[in-house]
Design an enzyme around this catalytic site. Sequence first.
Site, mmCIF file in Angstrom:
data_model
loop_
_atom_site.group_PDB
_atom_site.id
_atom_site.type_symbol
_atom_site.label_atom_id
_atom_site.label_comp_id
_atom_site.label_asym_id
_atom_site.label_seq_id
_atom_site.Cartn_x
_atom_site.Cartn_y
_atom_site.Cartn_z
ATOM 1 N N ASP A 55 -18.402 20.076 -46.747
ATOM 2 C CA ASP A 55 -17.179 20.807 -47.441
ATOM 3 C C ASP A 55 -16.668 19.840 -48.721
ATOM 4 O O ASP A 55 -15.434 19.717 -48.727
ATOM 5 C CB ASP A 55 -16.098 21.065 -46.489
ATOM 6 C CG ASP A 55 -16.568 21.638 -44.933
ATOM 7 O OD1 ASP A 55 -17.617 22.456 -45.332
ATOM 8 O OD2 ASP A 55 -16.152 21.282 -44.024
ATOM 9 N N GLU B 8 -15.403 32.522 -46.001
ATOM 10 C CA GLU B 8 -14.892 31.238 -45.899
ATOM 11 C C GLU B 8 -15.105 30.273 -47.124
ATOM 12 O O GLU B 8 -15.891 30.714 -47.957
ATOM 13 C CB GLU B 8 -14.973 30.500 -44.601
ATOM 14 C CG GLU B 8 -16.487 29.618 -44.723
ATOM 15 C CD GLU B 8 -16.663 29.183 -43.194
ATOM 16 O OE1 GLU B 8 -16.037 29.352 -42.332
ATOM 17 O OE2 GLU B 8 -17.821 28.324 -43.268
#
Length: 323
Positions: free
Chosen positions: A20, A200
Amino acid sequence: MIHENKQINIQNPLIEQRADPWIYKHTDGYYYFTASVPEYDRIELRRSLTIQGLAEAPAVTVWRKHESGCMSANIWAPELHAVDGKWYIYFAAAHTSDTRDGLFDHRMFVLENAAENPLEGNWLEKGQVKTKWESFSLDATTFEHRGVRYYVWAQKDPNIPGNSNLYISRMENPWTLSGEQICLSIPEYDWEKIGFSVNEGAAVLKRNGRIFMTYSASSTGEHYCMGMLTADENSDLLDPSSWSKSPVPVFATSEVNRQYGPGHNSFTVSEDGSLDLLVYHARSYKEIEGDPLYDPNRHTRVQAISWNEDGTPNFGVPRPDTR
């Protein structure tokens, strides 16, 4: 026709075991980096005057999870933003690593720091970003457009099957939403629903009169990939009809280059400002034992974005490892 895909002198993976990834170039000339660490127990920052330099830059732990309560487990996907002269970190955290009905219990939180250098100073907990539901929520980002600050995040709507959809809202301040909270995207295509129905990890890139919003879909193994929404810069960004959705992934696994599950991206620019860069994580193998979330080898990678003749980004395929 596609403009020539330029190369950059950045090793891949840039930083190992950092998922991420978020790289932000500030007005001070520094690149700032943060990401999920494999232990999911803290937030780290590092900075460098070059992107490649981030690989060797010292990692400073600026916040650790609580011993108990709503910020005590699974610290995920921090992002560092400079807003109105202060620094903010947006991240997700949970009470527990256990799941209920297949979902974690994450909520979204904000830290604030008034220091000039965010690796120094004090980080204050500004609390939870409240939305209209108390449900699984994560992967917040923020961007400004024409004097309005927006917040984009992923959340489970109790009335919609699946894990998470993408939402947008105006912000009253860097930790408070105001007005309507609008759903922009729900997993609908097969490639968004492999393993889990997931939208997401949104990231925003403004170029060529449009706003491009990438996001990640499906479970976090080899099927993880990037989709994209596009809006005209003159449109009402809170109107779902302003956004068009690509029916196919814009960035996905490359068997040839042995890059699996690329996603949860961010955007930055090259040192000279001439290239837009895609920052993402991927694995170099697809055989994973157990839950992919607990396989630590999602590595941070960077590559240049080329641009199609129609002004849309072309991400190509994940480039092979160079080290």
